[in-house]
Design a protein around this motif. Structure first.
Motif, PDB file in Angstrom:
ATOM      1  N   ARG A 238       0.828  -1.208   0.000  1.00  0.00           N
ATOM      2  CA  ARG A 238       0.000   0.000   0.000  1.00  0.00           C
ATOM      3  C   ARG A 238       0.859   1.253   0.000  1.00  0.00           C
ATOM      4  O   ARG A 238       0.475   2.286  -0.582  1.00  0.00           O
ATOM      5  N   ALA A 239       2.021   1.190   0.652  1.00  0.00           N
ATOM      6  CA  ALA A 239       2.908   2.346   0.733  1.00  0.00           C
ATOM      7  C   ALA A 239       3.791   2.507  -0.507  1.00  0.00           C
ATOM      8  O   ALA A 239       4.556   3.470  -0.598  1.00  0.00           O
ATOM      9  N   GLY A 240       3.688   1.581  -1.459  1.00  0.00           N
ATOM     10  CA  GLY A 240       4.517   1.640  -2.651  1.00  0.00           C
ATOM     11  C   GLY A 240       5.971   1.283  -2.393  1.00  0.00           C
ATOM     12  O   GLY A 240       6.860   1.686  -3.158  1.00  0.00           O
ATOM     13  N   LEU A 241       6.233   0.502  -1.344  1.00  0.00           N
ATOM     14  CA  LEU A 241       7.600   0.170  -0.955  1.00  0.00           C
ATOM     15  C   LEU A 241       7.921  -1.309  -1.102  1.00  0.00           C
ATOM     16  O   LEU A 241       9.015  -1.736  -0.724  1.00  0.00           O
ATOM     17  N   ALA A 242       7.013  -2.080  -1.645  1.00  0.00           N
ATOM     18  CA  ALA A 242       7.199  -3.530  -1.680  1.00  0.00           C
ATOM     19  C   ALA A 242       8.443  -3.955  -2.452  1.00  0.00           C
ATOM     20  O   ALA A 242       9.025  -5.008  -2.170  1.00  0.00           O
TER      21      ALA A 242
END
Length: 261
Positions: A238-242
């Motif tokens: 969700r945070a775009g950090l995967a």
């Protein structure tokens, strides 16, 4: 450089010329006391056994590195870990405040500089202060240190240790831009008082501040660390950090090259 998540804070860093086991908690499943006292759902620790890969990984270790060990922190160095280190007489790297405690237990202590870099291998290890909880509960803790490990030809590694998201932690990530950061994300807390280490949102906030790879641990091994791996993976998406926030399983090995970013 290869990094293997063993369990909780215990990881193995493999540089080829040196293989460093960090914070060896080696007790079998359920042989340590609960860290929660007021709940009716107390569980003995650790909640999971060591992974099947652990004996071979540990046998390959050439050094140990301790973030903190006094004031009853068996989740970073328990009796089984001390016995294992004593039997093998591995060099145990630690901070000056922990040296006497470890020597008294028959370990082969090699003391790091209290501030600034200490030569190790072909590079250095530099301590970074931890804040192991704030307020009155923080005053009960042995705050310990994290470590920035730099070896030529290898990605830099920041082991955050047991810490909440403090200014020294942010500064290390901003100023040194470690290629790989190993951060606690379990949100450990006792029955009363605030969190003792970062939880998922704090770990992700730190990852957003940096540019390198972040590896979350302190997960699903102790009864006072409530963060589930699956929820943390979803939050990273969700945070775009995967793409640079990893949540390895126990026993999983990750490999990193010098250009890791």
């Amino acid at each position: 450089m290869k990094l293997t998540q063993i369990r909780n804070a215990t990881v193995l860093l493999d540089y080829g010329h040196a293989r460093i086991v960090v914070d060896p908690m080696l007790a079998p499943l359920g042989t340590l006391p609960s860290l929660k006292w007021l709940t009716r759902q107390r569980r003995r620790n650790p909640l999971v056994d060591l992974p099947a890969e652990a004996p071979a990984l540990l046998d390959s270790a050439t050094h140990a590195l301790i973030t903190h060990c006094r004031k009853g922190h068996f989740d970073h160095l328990d009796r089984a870990g001390k016995r294992w280190l004593r039997e093998r007489q591995l060099p145990v790297l630690c901070m000056p405040d922990d040296a006497d405690h470890l020597r008294e237990r028959g370990l082969n202590v090699q003391v790091l500089q209290a501030t600034g870099p200490t030569p190790f291998g072909h590079g250095t290890i530099t301590p970074v202060p931890c804040l192991h909880g704030e307020g009155w509960v923080g005053r009960l803790m042995a705050h310990g240190h994290g470590y920035l490990i730099e070896q030529p030809g290898e990605p830099s590694v920041y082991l955050a240790g047991d810490t909440v998201l403090s200014e020294p932690v942010r500064q290390c990530v901003r100023d040194n831009a470690p290629a790989v950061c190993v951060v606690p994300a379990g949100g450990a807390a006792m029955d009363l008082g605030g969190e003792l280490i970062m939880d998922g949102p704090q770990a992700l906030e730190l990852a957003a501040l940096g540019q390198g790879i972040f590896i979350a641990n302190h997960l699903e091994a102790l009864d006072h660390c409530p963060t589930p791996r699956a929820a943390l993976v979803q939050a990273a998406h969700r945070a775009g950090l995967a793409h640079r926030f990893h949540v390895p399983a126990d026993g999983q090995t990750l490999a990193f090259a010098l250009n890791t970013a």
